[in-house]
Design a protein around this motif. Sequence first.
Motif, PDB file in Angstrom:
ATOM      1  N   VAL A 179      11.081   2.953  -1.922  1.00  0.00           N
ATOM      2  CA  VAL A 179      10.026   2.149  -2.629  1.00  0.00           C
ATOM      3  C   VAL A 179      10.201   1.005  -3.433  1.00  0.00           C
ATOM      4  O   VAL A 179      11.347   0.655  -3.558  1.00  0.00           O
ATOM      5  CB  VAL A 179       9.242   3.133  -3.709  1.00  0.00           C
ATOM      6  CG1 VAL A 179       9.013   4.514  -3.098  1.00  0.00           C
ATOM      7  CG2 VAL A 179      10.112   3.154  -5.062  1.00  0.00           C
ATOM      8  N   VAL A 180       9.214   0.314  -3.656  1.00  0.00           N
ATOM      9  CA  VAL A 180       9.376  -0.988  -4.389  1.00  0.00           C
ATOM     10  C   VAL A 180       8.417  -0.838  -5.617  1.00  0.00           C
ATOM     11  O   VAL A 180       7.203  -0.740  -5.204  1.00  0.00           O
ATOM     12  CB  VAL A 180       8.865  -2.332  -3.667  1.00  0.00           C
ATOM     13  CG1 VAL A 180       8.903  -3.463  -4.500  1.00  0.00           C
ATOM     14  CG2 VAL A 180      10.174  -2.482  -2.601  1.00  0.00           C
ATOM     15  N   HIS A 181       8.740  -1.030  -6.927  1.00  0.00           N
ATOM     16  CA  HIS A 181       8.028  -0.885  -7.733  1.00  0.00           C
ATOM     17  C   HIS A 181       7.091  -2.102  -8.237  1.00  0.00           C
ATOM     18  O   HIS A 181       7.612  -3.407  -7.935  1.00  0.00           O
ATOM     19  CB  HIS A 181       8.838  -0.475  -9.210  1.00  0.00           C
ATOM     20  CG  HIS A 181       9.123   0.637  -9.285  1.00  0.00           C
ATOM     21  ND1 HIS A 181       8.668   1.943  -9.336  1.00  0.00           N
ATOM     22  CD2 HIS A 181      10.561   1.466  -8.885  1.00  0.00           C
ATOM     23  CE1 HIS A 181       9.185   2.930  -9.345  1.00  0.00           C
ATOM     24  NE2 HIS A 181      10.476   2.577  -8.826  1.00  0.00           N
ATOM     25  N   VAL A 182       5.727  -2.036  -8.262  1.00  0.00           N
ATOM     26  CA  VAL A 182       4.959  -3.221  -8.606  1.00  0.00           C
ATOM     27  C   VAL A 182       4.244  -3.408  -9.918  1.00  0.00           C
ATOM     28  O   VAL A 182       3.253  -4.225 -10.061  1.00  0.00           O
ATOM     29  CB  VAL A 182       4.222  -3.523  -7.245  1.00  0.00           C
ATOM     30  CG1 VAL A 182       4.872  -3.914  -5.995  1.00  0.00           C
ATOM     31  CG2 VAL A 182       3.292  -2.168  -6.994  1.00  0.00           C
ATOM     32  N   GLN A 183       4.470  -2.522 -10.756  1.00  0.00           N
ATOM     33  CA  GLN A 183       3.843  -2.324 -11.748  1.00  0.00           C
ATOM     34  C   GLN A 183       3.982  -3.565 -12.561  1.00  0.00           C
ATOM     35  O   GLN A 183       5.197  -4.033 -12.834  1.00  0.00           O
ATOM     36  CB  GLN A 183       4.099  -1.208 -12.613  1.00  0.00           C
ATOM     37  CG  GLN A 183       3.598  -0.792 -14.079  1.00  0.00           C
ATOM     38  CD  GLN A 183       2.177  -0.134 -13.882  1.00  0.00           C
ATOM     39  OE1 GLN A 183       2.102   0.678 -13.321  1.00  0.00           O
ATOM     40  NE2 GLN A 183       1.423  -0.859 -14.696  1.00  0.00           N
ATOM     41  N   VAL A 203       5.003   0.888  -4.160  1.00  0.00           N
ATOM     42  CA  VAL A 203       4.592   1.018  -2.716  1.00  0.00           C
ATOM     43  C   VAL A 203       5.743   1.831  -1.902  1.00  0.00           C
ATOM     44  O   VAL A 203       6.854   1.231  -2.401  1.00  0.00           O
ATOM     45  CB  VAL A 203       4.742  -0.524  -2.264  1.00  0.00           C
ATOM     46  CG1 VAL A 203       4.245  -0.616  -0.752  1.00  0.00           C
ATOM     47  CG2 VAL A 203       3.956  -1.617  -2.980  1.00  0.00           C
ATOM     48  N   ILE A 204       5.363   2.589  -1.195  1.00  0.00           N
ATOM     49  CA  ILE A 204       6.389   3.307  -0.440  1.00  0.00           C
ATOM     50  C   ILE A 204       6.621   2.511   0.756  1.00  0.00           C
ATOM     51  O   ILE A 204       5.639   2.501   1.649  1.00  0.00           O
ATOM     52  CB  ILE A 204       5.651   4.736  -0.023  1.00  0.00           C
ATOM     53  CG1 ILE A 204       5.546   5.541  -1.492  1.00  0.00           C
ATOM     54  CG2 ILE A 204       6.821   5.672   0.787  1.00  0.00           C
ATOM     55  CD1 ILE A 204       4.681   6.920  -1.420  1.00  0.00           C
ATOM     56  N   ALA A 221       1.407   0.761   4.311  1.00  0.00           N
ATOM     57  CA  ALA A 221       1.902  -0.449   3.511  1.00  0.00           C
ATOM     58  C   ALA A 221       2.980  -1.155   4.355  1.00  0.00           C
ATOM     59  O   ALA A 221       3.131  -2.370   4.385  1.00  0.00           O
ATOM     60  CB  ALA A 221       2.288  -0.119   2.180  1.00  0.00           C
ATOM     61  N   THR A 222       3.919  -0.279   5.051  1.00  0.00           N
ATOM     62  CA  THR A 222       4.877  -0.859   5.751  1.00  0.00           C
ATOM     63  C   THR A 222       4.495  -1.705   7.007  1.00  0.00           C
ATOM     64  O   THR A 222       4.982  -2.754   7.020  1.00  0.00           O
ATOM     65  CB  THR A 222       5.816   0.529   6.530  1.00  0.00           C
ATOM     66  OG1 THR A 222       5.861   1.396   5.495  1.00  0.00           O
ATOM     67  CG2 THR A 222       7.096  -0.098   6.631  1.00  0.00           C
ATOM     68  N   SER A 233      -8.639  -1.928  -2.399  1.00  0.00           N
ATOM     69  CA  SER A 233      -8.483  -2.750  -3.003  1.00  0.00           C
ATOM     70  C   SER A 233      -6.852  -2.460  -3.796  1.00  0.00           C
ATOM     71  O   SER A 233      -5.753  -3.415  -4.008  1.00  0.00           O
ATOM     72  CB  SER A 233      -9.075  -3.178  -4.241  1.00  0.00           C
ATOM     73  OG  SER A 233      -9.143  -2.263  -5.362  1.00  0.00           O
ATOM     74  N   LEU A 234      -6.772  -1.174  -4.006  1.00  0.00           N
ATOM     75  CA  LEU A 234      -5.358  -0.901  -4.740  1.00  0.00           C
ATOM     76  C   LEU A 234      -4.276  -1.161  -3.767  1.00  0.00           C
ATOM     77  O   LEU A 234      -3.199  -1.751  -3.928  1.00  0.00           O
ATOM     78  CB  LEU A 234      -5.379   0.734  -5.164  1.00  0.00           C
ATOM     79  CG  LEU A 234      -4.033   1.288  -5.697  1.00  0.00           C
ATOM     80  CD1 LEU A 234      -3.419   0.306  -6.935  1.00  0.00           C
ATOM     81  CD2 LEU A 234      -4.056   2.515  -6.168  1.00  0.00           C
ATOM     82  N   HIS A 235      -4.454  -0.873  -2.552  1.00  0.00           N
ATOM     83  CA  HIS A 235      -3.471  -0.833  -1.431  1.00  0.00           C
ATOM     84  C   HIS A 235      -3.185  -2.380  -1.320  1.00  0.00           C
ATOM     85  O   HIS A 235      -1.986  -2.903  -1.169  1.00  0.00           O
ATOM     86  CB  HIS A 235      -4.071  -0.247  -0.013  1.00  0.00           C
ATOM     87  CG  HIS A 235      -3.291  -0.880   1.042  1.00  0.00           C
ATOM     88  ND1 HIS A 235      -2.195  -0.340   1.652  1.00  0.00           N
ATOM     89  CD2 HIS A 235      -3.649  -1.932   2.110  1.00  0.00           C
ATOM     90  CE1 HIS A 235      -1.757  -0.941   2.540  1.00  0.00           C
ATOM     91  NE2 HIS A 235      -2.651  -1.879   2.859  1.00  0.00           N
ATOM     92  N   PHE A 236      -4.201  -3.149  -1.279  1.00  0.00           N
ATOM     93  CA  PHE A 236      -3.827  -4.665  -1.177  1.00  0.00           C
ATOM     94  C   PHE A 236      -3.084  -5.194  -2.395  1.00  0.00           C
ATOM     95  O   PHE A 236      -2.189  -6.096  -2.293  1.00  0.00           O
ATOM     96  CB  PHE A 236      -5.026  -5.712  -0.544  1.00  0.00           C
ATOM     97  CG  PHE A 236      -5.424  -5.140   0.777  1.00  0.00           C
ATOM     98  CD1 PHE A 236      -4.620  -5.798   1.550  1.00  0.00           C
ATOM     99  CD2 PHE A 236      -6.412  -4.521   1.014  1.00  0.00           C
ATOM    100  CE1 PHE A 236      -4.755  -5.580   2.947  1.00  0.00           C
ATOM    101  CE2 PHE A 236      -6.813  -4.302   2.102  1.00  0.00           C
ATOM    102  CZ  PHE A 236      -6.025  -4.721   3.411  1.00  0.00           C
ATOM    103  N   THR A 237      -3.510  -4.662  -3.469  1.00  0.00           N
ATOM    104  CA  THR A 237      -2.630  -5.366  -4.917  1.00  0.00           C
ATOM    105  C   THR A 237      -1.375  -4.692  -4.622  1.00  0.00           C
ATOM    106  O   THR A 237      -0.374  -5.623  -4.803  1.00  0.00           O
ATOM    107  CB  THR A 237      -3.424  -4.259  -6.064  1.00  0.00           C
ATOM    108  OG1 THR A 237      -4.671  -4.743  -6.132  1.00  0.00           O
ATOM    109  CG2 THR A 237      -2.605  -4.916  -7.376  1.00  0.00           C
ATOM    110  N   GLN A 238      -0.890  -3.662  -4.418  1.00  0.00           N
ATOM    111  CA  GLN A 238       0.369  -3.201  -3.771  1.00  0.00           C
ATOM    112  C   GLN A 238       1.235  -3.993  -2.952  1.00  0.00           C
ATOM    113  O   GLN A 238       2.124  -4.477  -3.424  1.00  0.00           O
ATOM    114  CB  GLN A 238       0.484  -1.923  -3.722  1.00  0.00           C
ATOM    115  CG  GLN A 238      -0.037  -0.688  -4.519  1.00  0.00           C
ATOM    116  CD  GLN A 238      -0.007   0.541  -4.027  1.00  0.00           C
ATOM    117  OE1 GLN A 238      -0.866   0.815  -3.134  1.00  0.00           O
ATOM    118  NE2 GLN A 238       0.709   1.488  -4.620  1.00  0.00           N
TER     119      GLN A 238
END
Length: 586
Positions: A298-302, A313-314, A325-326, A353-358
């Motif tokens: 994963v990548v943390h995006v907080q 993001v997984i 997301a990949t 929108s959450l998906h795109f933010t991530q």
Amino acid sequence: MNTVTGDLSRAVGAAFEKCGFDPSIGTVTVSDRPELCQFQSNGAFRAAKEKRMAPLAAASMVAEVLNGEDFIAHAEAVKPGFINITLTDGFLCERCRQISQDPYLGVPQLGEGRTLVVDYGGPNVAKPLHVGHLRAAIIGEAVKRIASACGMKAIGDTHMGDWGLQMGLVIAQLNEEHPDWRCFSPDFDPEKESAEPIDVNSLNELYPKASQRSKTDEAFSRKAHEVTALLQSGHPGYTAVWKEIMRVSVEDLKRSYDRLNVHFELWYGESDSEKYVPRLMDILRDSGQLVYSDGAQVVHVQEERDSAPIPPVIIKKSDNSNIYATTDLATILQRRLDFSPDAIWYVVDKRQSLHFTQVFRCARKTGVLPASTELLHLGFGTMNGRDGKPYKTREGGVMQLSVLLDTVTGAAMEKLRESEFVSGSSLEDYAERVGVAALKFGDLINHRTKDYIFDIDKFLSFEGKTGVYLLYTVTRMNSILKKAGTPYSGELWPETVTTDTERELILSIIQAGEAFQHAFEDKAPNHVCECAYRIASAFSRFYHENHILTQPDPDIRRSWLALCHLSRRVLVMLLDVLAIETVENM
Ligand code: ARG
């Protein structure tokens, strides 16, 4: 060319400067009160603050300078400090000439040749399109055309959902129903054999069946996941059926999109990003941001300023499979390598929108995309039924797009049957165009972020802000020009102004540049819709009050016909930008 308010702002700015103020505060806008004046400037309020004087006094000074300008008919300072501006008819006609001779018909070239990828449509292969995909297609096409009208190099990509679990479900189901097919045999040879043909109707039945079944049948669900993973790693037999499914699906999708006058430059899908995944993984790893969490990568995006938690993001699940997301990240990489775009815009349901933010944050912080490339999610709302809930069939299911199109076309047909001009063979073609225009305009007139109610009777009305009213107005323009023997193409512009309705029509035409500016900046086609409606309704008033064809004065008649001509050119151009086709008569 520049917008009219852009040009006026410069001129009014110069007047502010003459009075000792900063020229940048002379911004001019279209009047809020068209009954009082055509344009206005509110700059005197700032000017007054800077020089510690009454706004009305500052406005009066500037108005006096403006009244000395030959393009201004009247400038007036009004309480508490507005400057009301009315232009000379000579200026208005000259502006029409410039628009008429401009290769872009007055649309400001704000895009400056920048490259844009618009990701819209997003249909899922093997599942029929449903009304949720309608807005993505309609809004996306219009947004893309607005960007290219404004001078961007816009590339539309449909980004089909062709790589996820739905493919595994459909293939697993096919395998069950046709265990004897060669493609399901371990000795299938893709060099010598191809998959058995599938027809679109049976394909459309497979997904609902399979998806329903996977909810209760665990073995089947496992099998579907397994097929998905094998497909994604290149299993020869599954790849062959997948190709056949793609062939049939894409053909069907193209038919629906053609009916909607929606045309993609690229027919890529999630599957096309697969070959970029290894490179994506390298970039993510090199960035040092890729970490393990419960077996997944994963990548943390907080970020600190977030008021709500943004989950990581997984990128790879613990079974090493890729997810939504990949593919989106790999697609960003693909687009960067193929086009070096200046911007990528996603016209997708706002609930994603959450998906795109991530995804956007991940792309930025890992360097998948340079910071100079704009990434935007242009979310849209839902099309609702009269009950205010997402639009459904009478039985309560989601309505397929083709069924919705048939409904709208059928209703348009009823309407057109009453018309004396359309008959026989052209009726069907007209009904399709009128129906689609009604549907599209009914959608696009709402700001994209808003939900709206699907109301076929309202959409098909000859009055009000409807696609039908606009098409009807164009047919009236056609009829006058035809009777007068004026061809539709060429450069014509009004040379005199004799009535108020003409002036109002001219103003609506010269302010189309502002509509494009707003639509381009806001990425929202409703501004173009409003402008088209304004031109059409101004034209109707002009047409009712002036008897164009019987006007005895030849100069006035020529000028009126030229105005009809220019109105038609601009209105048809606006509709074309909305991807709405016109009809000759109705
Ligand atoms: N196929 C997706 C869906 O039906 C939409 C795809 C949107 N585009 C993207 N790049 N994620 O929900």
